[in-house]
Design an enzyme around this catalytic site. Structure first.
Site, PDB file in Angstrom:
ATOM      1  N   CYS A 137       0.837  -1.200   0.000  1.00 50.81           N
ATOM      2  CA  CYS A 137       0.000   0.000   0.000  1.00 50.81           C
ATOM      3  C   CYS A 137       0.872   1.250   0.000  1.00 50.81           C
ATOM      4  O   CYS A 137       0.651   2.174  -0.783  1.00 50.81           O
ATOM      5  CB  CYS A 137      -0.925  -0.013   1.216  1.00 50.81           C
ATOM      6  SG  CYS A 137      -2.155   1.310   1.218  1.00 50.81           S
ATOM      7  N   CYS A 138       1.888   1.280   0.870  1.00 56.16           N
ATOM      8  CA  CYS A 138       2.795   2.437   0.911  1.00 56.16           C
ATOM      9  C   CYS A 138       3.538   2.594  -0.407  1.00 56.16           C
ATOM     10  O   CYS A 138       3.777   3.719  -0.864  1.00 56.16           O
ATOM     11  CB  CYS A 138       3.798   2.277   2.049  1.00 56.16           C
ATOM     12  SG  CYS A 138       3.132   2.596   3.693  1.00 56.16           S
ATOM     13  N   CYS A 194      -1.172   8.441   7.169  1.00 58.59           N
ATOM     14  CA  CYS A 194      -2.505   8.101   6.668  1.00 58.59           C
ATOM     15  C   CYS A 194      -3.392   7.674   7.841  1.00 58.59           C
ATOM     16  O   CYS A 194      -2.925   7.042   8.792  1.00 58.59           O
ATOM     17  CB  CYS A 194      -2.394   6.960   5.663  1.00 58.59           C
ATOM     18  SG  CYS A 194      -1.460   7.384   4.175  1.00 58.59           S
ATOM     19  N   CYS A 217      -3.436   4.028   9.373  1.00 54.91           N
ATOM     20  CA  CYS A 217      -2.200   3.490   9.942  1.00 54.91           C
ATOM     21  C   CYS A 217      -1.578   4.405  10.995  1.00 54.91           C
ATOM     22  O   CYS A 217      -0.392   4.259  11.318  1.00 54.91           O
ATOM     23  CB  CYS A 217      -1.187   3.245   8.823  1.00 54.91           C
ATOM     24  SG  CYS A 217      -1.801   2.151   7.515  1.00 54.91           S
ATOM     25  N   CYS A 266       7.540   4.093   5.864  1.00 57.47           N
ATOM     26  CA  CYS A 266       6.705   3.861   4.683  1.00 57.47           C
ATOM     27  C   CYS A 266       7.519   3.379   3.503  1.00 57.47           C
ATOM     28  O   CYS A 266       6.985   2.797   2.561  1.00 57.47           O
ATOM     29  CB  CYS A 266       5.938   5.142   4.314  1.00 57.47           C
ATOM     30  SG  CYS A 266       6.993   6.506   3.778  1.00 57.47           S
TER      31      CYS A 266
END
Length: 241
Positions: free
Chosen positions: A127-128, A210, A213, A236
């Site tokens: 995702c990062c 975000c 998280c 990240c």
């Protein structure tokens, strides 16, 4: 202008030059002096990347006092807290100029169709990578210097951060003018210069990323203890090259 700014050299030679020598000479310079040198050295290639944390806001303010037209960009992951979006709007009005918004290639909906829902939970590294690391390459197109607000006191993974380093991933010089600052230094600057900041900082969020998280921390916790809680993940990926 500090004397170091007068010693210029070709950007093509950065990888061959002794960055350690420049780090030694910059180590005792103030953040203002480092930024003044970098802005003159890299000119239009100078870019500040910000996530609008307290350190980032201090960095923006210092740089704009030197040159109000410096390039300032942010990667909008589409997972910003509402308070972060409000800060961006407030900061753009405060400085009477826009910041450059960079978006991932995939919207959240497209990402979910390709990788399943809640990728930030099932595979936070991916995702990062999609929402931060890959977009950074687009953000730094045409840049020769990437300036960040990293500080050595933020976490053990950042304790050895140099002022200058060559970043192979994005082929830029990475500059961290605030590495020697403490959390107290940041807030002293913000209060002295009336710099806008994220309201979440007043709710025990010293580090804000975000919303899926990031959590509030307990007094005395590591400054980044609220990031990726319960996982071994500490960064990240942007600052690991």
């Amino acid at each position: 202008m500090i004397a170091l700014a007068q010693e210029t050299f070709s950007f093509d030679n950065w990888q061959l030059a002794s960055i350690n020598q420049f780090n030694k000479r910059l180590e005792e310079k103030s953040a203002e002096e480092i930024l003044e040198w970098a802005i003159e050295q890299f000119g239009e290639g100078f870019s500040i990347g910000s996530a609008f944390g307290a350190s980032g806001m201090a960095l923006i303010d210092i740089a704009m006092r030197i040159n109000p037209d410096v390039d300032i960009f942010y990667i909008d992951t589409d997972y910003f807290f509402p308070e972060t979006l409000a800060l961006i709007d407030r900061a753009q009005r405060h400085y009477n100029r826009p910041f450059r918004r960079v978006s991932p290639d995939l919207s959240v909906a497209q990402q979910e169709r390709s990788h399943g829902p809640d990728l930030y939970r099932s595979n936070p590294d991916k995702c990062c990578n999609i929402r931060k690391v890959v977009p950074m390459a687009n953000a730094l197109q045409g840049s020769t210097a990437w300036v960040s607000a990293l500080r050595r006191d933020q976490s053990p993974t950042r304790a050895g951060t140099p002022i200058l380093r060559w970043n192979d991933k994005y082929n830029v010089v990475k500059i961290a003018p605030l590495v020697r600052w403490s959390e107290a230094d940041v807030w002293a600057y913000i209060r002295c210069h009336n710099v806008p900041y994220n309201e979440l900082h007043e709710q025990n969020y010293p580090s804000i990323g975000c919303w899926p998280c990031t959590q509030a921390v307990q007094p005395g916790d590591d400054l980044r203890a609220g990031r990726w809680v319960g996982l071994s993940k500490l960064e990240c990926g942007l600052h690991q090259a």
